[in-house]
Design an enzyme around this catalytic site. Structure first.
Site, PDB file in Angstrom:
ATOM      1  CG  ASP A 134      39.338  51.795  35.015  1.00 52.67           C
ATOM      2  OD1 ASP A 134      40.116  51.521  34.079  1.00 52.67           O
ATOM      3  OD2 ASP A 134      38.694  50.923  35.615  1.00 52.67           O
ATOM      4  CG  ASP A 146      28.480  49.343  39.119  1.00 51.59           C
ATOM      5  OD1 ASP A 146      28.644  49.852  38.004  1.00 51.59           O
ATOM      6  OD2 ASP A 146      27.782  49.873  40.002  1.00 51.59           O
ATOM      7  CG  ASP A 166      38.352  47.093  37.008  1.00 50.39           C
ATOM      8  OD1 ASP A 166      38.494  48.194  37.557  1.00 50.39           O
ATOM      9  OD2 ASP A 166      37.506  46.254  37.365  1.00 50.39           O
TER      10      ASP A 166
END
Length: 342
Positions: A167, A318, A129
């Site tokens: 991701d 989130d 991330d």
């Protein structure tokens, strides 16, 4: 960006094993033929969904189920009815760095006892991330390989579907991950796919982003370099809000570029589509006004779409934006909003 709450994993897995054993005789999750497709009475335990519609395991000790029990105990029937829309559905089990082997074993064994399949999410790639809300991951490549080995040992011959590294590819494409880490990441993903795909009852889907962030052409070569040929397919819209229709169109375009691979769609929170207001750079983070999407199912009416899944657990934050708690922590008000929007 995605996140999972790693606290208390030993207690969580122990609770799963105890609850699955207790509920085995009173829930409707036996062979699947007699499962009740209607919402359960708010006074009864959370059970399994009809196997013919959805073969994935409902965790009777998940955060939504815990919140449901709390609302029932407090006599908050309206809130209980809303959060039950989440608690009764199978969601992804995000394995932690510390307890992945025990968690994988506990979840797959509980799923097997219920004649279902565990949905596991692996999110521990180094430099995860890009240091944002869900930053972290394994310390280095060797630590990641050892972690994958533990996950594989935990799953063993149990029934599991794995969504691999949300991701991880997207952040190679968008420039967020520094160039010096690219080759290692491709190697780690390829090794993880090969290790997990070799298990007898495990299917593997590598995350491939969503239509709101990249064109399919941008992900095709990264998918190939990461070993998509050895995977069962790829996943789209993980933890995002793009509509199912748009996600399927994106997935089909991408499939044509990678040899006709199948894919799964995360429909957990896409009932109202993506947010269109506020800072464009943070519309993905706890946007207001969203809703639950299509319930999880393998009956998608499309030969390329293997399943609609709730990979992101609705009701978990989130990140610390818009008043939310840390990534992966339960946020009751947001959960109720998603259920109301549904």
């Amino acid at each position: 960006m995605y996140g999972s709450d790693a606290r208390g994993w030993r207690g969580a897995v122990a609770g799963v094993l105890l609850a699955s054993a207790v509920l085995g005789g009173c829930s409707s999750g036996g062979s699947g033929g007699g499962d009740d497709p209607e919402p359960h009475d708010t006074r009864t335990a959370v059970g399994q969904r009809p196997k013919g519609d959805d073969p994935y395991w409902v965790n009777p000790s998940g955060k939504a189920a815990t919140a449901l029990a709390g609302y029932r105990a407090e006599g908050k029937d309206a809130e209980a009815r809303l959060v039950e829309r989440i608690a009764r559905e199978p969601v992804g089990q995000w394995l932690t760095p510390e307890g992945a082997q025990e968690e994988a074993r506990g979840f797959t064994e509980a799923a097997a006892r219920a004649d279902r399949t565990a949905l596991l999410v692996l999110y521990n790639i180094p430099h995860r991330d890009c240091g944002q809300y869900s930053g972290g991951g394994a310390a280095d490549g060797d630590a990641y390989r050892a972690w994958i080995d533990k996950v594989a040992t935990g799953i063993g011959d149990g029934p599991a579907t794995v969504v691999l590294e949300p991701d991880a590819l997207l952040h190679l494409v968008d420039g967020c991950t520094p160039d010096e880490f690219h080759e290692e990441r491709y190697d780690l993903l390829k090794g993880a796919i090969e290790k997990l795909a070799a298990l007898p009852h495990t299917t593997v889907y590598l995350d491939a982003g969503n239509p709101g962030w990249q064109r399919p052409e941008a992900l095709a070569e990264p998918l190939r370099r990461a070993g998509i040929d050895a995977a069962d397919g790829f996943a789209v819209n993980v933890s995002n809000f793009e509509s199912t229709e748009r996600s399927i169109a994106y997935g089909k375009d991408l499939s044509r570029l990678v040899g006709g691979k199948h894919f799964v769609v995360d429909t957990s929170r896409n009932g109202n589509g993506p947010a269109t207001q506020g800072d464009p750079g943070e519309r993905w983070c706890n946007p207001p006004g969203r809703a639950l999407g299509e319930p999880p199912t393998t009956r998608t009416d499309d030969p390329l779409v293997d399943a609609y899944l709730w990979v992101k657990r609705p009701g978990e934050s989130d990140g610390t934006c818009k008043g939310g708690p840390k990534a992966g922590e339960w946020w009751g008000a947001y959960a109720l909003g998603l259920a109301k929007g549904h």
